[in-house]
Design a protein around this motif. Structure first.
Motif, PDB file in Angstrom:
ATOM      1  N   GLU A   1       0.876  -1.171   0.000  1.00 37.58           N
ATOM      2  CA  GLU A   1       0.000   0.000   0.000  1.00 37.58           C
ATOM      3  C   GLU A   1       0.911   1.217   0.000  1.00 37.58           C
TER       4      GLU A   1
ATOM      5  N   GLU B   1       1.370  -6.851   8.511  1.00 39.86           N
ATOM      6  CA  GLU B   1       1.516  -5.587   7.792  1.00 39.86           C
ATOM      7  C   GLU B   1       2.628  -4.798   8.469  1.00 39.86           C
TER       8      GLU B   1
ATOM      9  N   LYS C   1      -4.127  -6.457  13.996  1.00 37.19           N
ATOM     10  CA  LYS C   1      -4.569  -5.841  12.747  1.00 37.19           C
ATOM     11  C   LYS C   1      -6.021  -5.414  12.880  1.00 37.19           C
TER      12      LYS C   1
HETATM   13 MG    MG Z   1      -3.330  -1.907   5.213  1.00 36.37          MG
END
Ligand code: MG
Ligand code: ADP
Ligand code: ZN
Length: 478
Positions: free
Chosen positions: A11, A213, A264
């Motif tokens: 991202e 992430e 998350k």
């Molecule tokens: Mg993300």
């Protein structure tokens, strides 16, 4: 032993180079006294209304079209709700269910192979502010100059398979952003940021594993390092029979490890809903056509043209289209010296080597197009040898003098005078009676030795073509 395949999706947040913020008229200029570039809108005061900056849409459209996305005729802004002191409204205005662009792709080059990487979506959103932590006292201050600075988020499909591919993908995106002039893509300064999602799956399987992430990646080098670390960490867990936890992890550049930051969050944690203050964004065909017409020839197109028109290898073409300025430099050289592969070799070797060592971009090159062209013409005419030319090149870079001036001053003109070369050859052969005998007995590989000796005796100035001719004549005379 099971081997695992990394699955990576990135991202990317890229700051758009507009003069004013996305929903108000405040300046986007970096620096300035804290909170100098703020107004009731970006301070999140109640009762004020955001107004979308048209330039932000136009810049995002450029990116969407340059990456082969489908532009949505109708897109919407949504509120992403969370609390943090750098977010005065308590929500970030972003796009969620209806982003402006979907389903694009870019091409990356890794190890001489071209791979297509899918883009899931591109959307527009606003940046948050910055917290300034006082190291001497338990106090934090808030600077909202960055609040409302326009960002474009580019989400890739989970199609990257190694840290190297992730690095190449980021460089490709950055090159496109700079090429179409919508952002400066500077990772160290935060105008180009990336979160990396990574999971593993047994080689040969297709289902995705649980991902982590990684945040806080502020240089290309760190992205690749963090991914390598994370892949090793997950591999170890899986090999021990454990399972990876879905979470957000922070890269610690000093310790070179990723650390668990928080579980998350899921989309529903943000209570997304359409922002009632902003009407839908409508992009009609005419607008798309106008933006398309203004796009320059893109890196991919130019790379393909260099291969087709200049017969360059893919590898050269990819490097030369690393930036628009570099591609222009190459093509400007060709206008005066139309030998593409020779020009390419000099740019990719000596010139980029020089620029890298001085950490300069091509725009700051100490050797301008005219200078390099003049040097190549001197080699082509036989005035200097290619070997000497490298010395001249280095001196041009160091002193700023022209190739001609350096060659004259240092007496580097190539000797093409046959009698002078013949003298040098005779001297070499006289001293090497043994090698001459072996050559005549069939060891013809010794030719290289003789040429080397003659070049040494003439300090590299003899024209190698003439040296070879005369040597061959003399040695093959019987
Ligand atoms: Mg993300
Ligand atoms: P968010 O992280 O905000 O929840 P998404 O679910 O859209 O958003 O995913 C973000 C990124 O994670 C995308 O780039 C996607 O390709 C990548 N991704 C999704 N699933 C995986 C996975 N199992 N392994 C690696 N990357 C993944
Ligand atoms: Zn403002």
């Amino acid at each position: 032993m099971t081997t695992f395949e990394p699955v990576i999706g990135l991202e990317v947040h890229a700051q758009l180079k507009t003069d004013t913020k996305i929903f108000c008229g405040c300046s986007t200029r970096f620096g300035g006294a804290p909170n100098a570039h703020t107004c009731p809108v970006c301070l999140g005061m109640p009762g004020v209304l955001p107004v979308l900056n048209k330039k932000v849409v136009e810049f995002t459209l450029r990116m969407a079209l340059a990456t082969h996305c489908t532009v949505q005729e109708v897109s919407r802004f949504a509120r992403k709700n969370y609390f943090y002191p750098d977010l005065p409204k308590g929500y970030q205005i972003s796009q969620y269910e209806l982003p402006i662009a979907l389903a694009g792709h870019v091409e990356i080059q890794v190890d001489g192979q071209t791979r297509r990487i899918g883009l899931t979506r591109i959307h527009m959103e606003e940046d948050a502010g910055k917290l300034l932590h006082d190291p001497t006292r338990p106090v934090s201050r808030v600077d909202l100059n960055r609040t409302g600075v326009p960002l474009m988020e580019i989400v890739s499909e989970p199609e990257l398979r190694s840290p190297e591919e992730a690095g190449a993908y980021l460089r490709t995106l950055r090159a496109i952003i700079r090429w179409i002039d919508i952002g400066d893509g500077n990772m160290e300064e935060g105008s180009f940021r990336c979160d990396a999602n990574v999971s593993l799956r047994p080689q040969g399987t297709t289902a995705f594993g649980t991902r982590a992430e990684i945040k806080n990646l502020n240089s290309f080098k760190h992205v690749e390092k963090a991914l390598r670390y994370e892949i090793a960490r997950q591999t170890e867990i899986l090999l021990e029979g454990g399972s990876v936890v879905q979470e957000t992890r922070l890269w610690d550049p000093d310790k070179a490890v990723t650390l668990s930051m928080r579980g998350k969050e899921d989309a529903h944690d943000y209570r997304y809903f359409p922002d009632p203050d902003l009407p839908p964004v409508i992009v009609d065909r005419a607008w798309i056509q106008a933006v398309t017409a203004q796009l320059p020839e893109l890196p991919d197109q130019r790379r393909a043209r260099f291969v087709r028109e200049c017969q360059l290898p893919e590898y050269d073409a990819a490097i030369l289209t690393g930036s628009r300025e570099l591609a222009d430099y190459f093509e400007n050289c060709l206008k005066h010296f139309n030998q593409p592969k020779t020009v390419s070799n000099w740019i990719m070797g000596p010139l980029l080597g020089l620029l890298n060592s001085q950490e300069k971009s091509i725009e700051q090159s100490p050797i301008a197009v005219e200078g390099l062209v003049a040097l190549l013409q001197l080699i082509d005419k036989g005035t200097i040898s290619a070997k000497i030319a490298k010395t001249v090149f280095d001196e041009m870079a160091a002193s700023g003098q022209t190739a001609d001036a350096i060659i004259q001053a240092r007496g580097l003109v190539q000797v093409s005078d046959t009698s002078a070369i013949e003298q040098a050859i005779d001297a070499v052969l006289a001293k090497a009676a043994d090698e001459v005998a072996r050559y005549k007995a069939g060891q013809t590989k010794l030719m290289g030795f003789f040429v080397g000796q003659v070049m040494k005796a003439t300090q590299g100035k003899a024209n190698p073509k003439i040296v070879n001719e005369i040597l061959a004549n003399k040695l093959n005379q019987g």
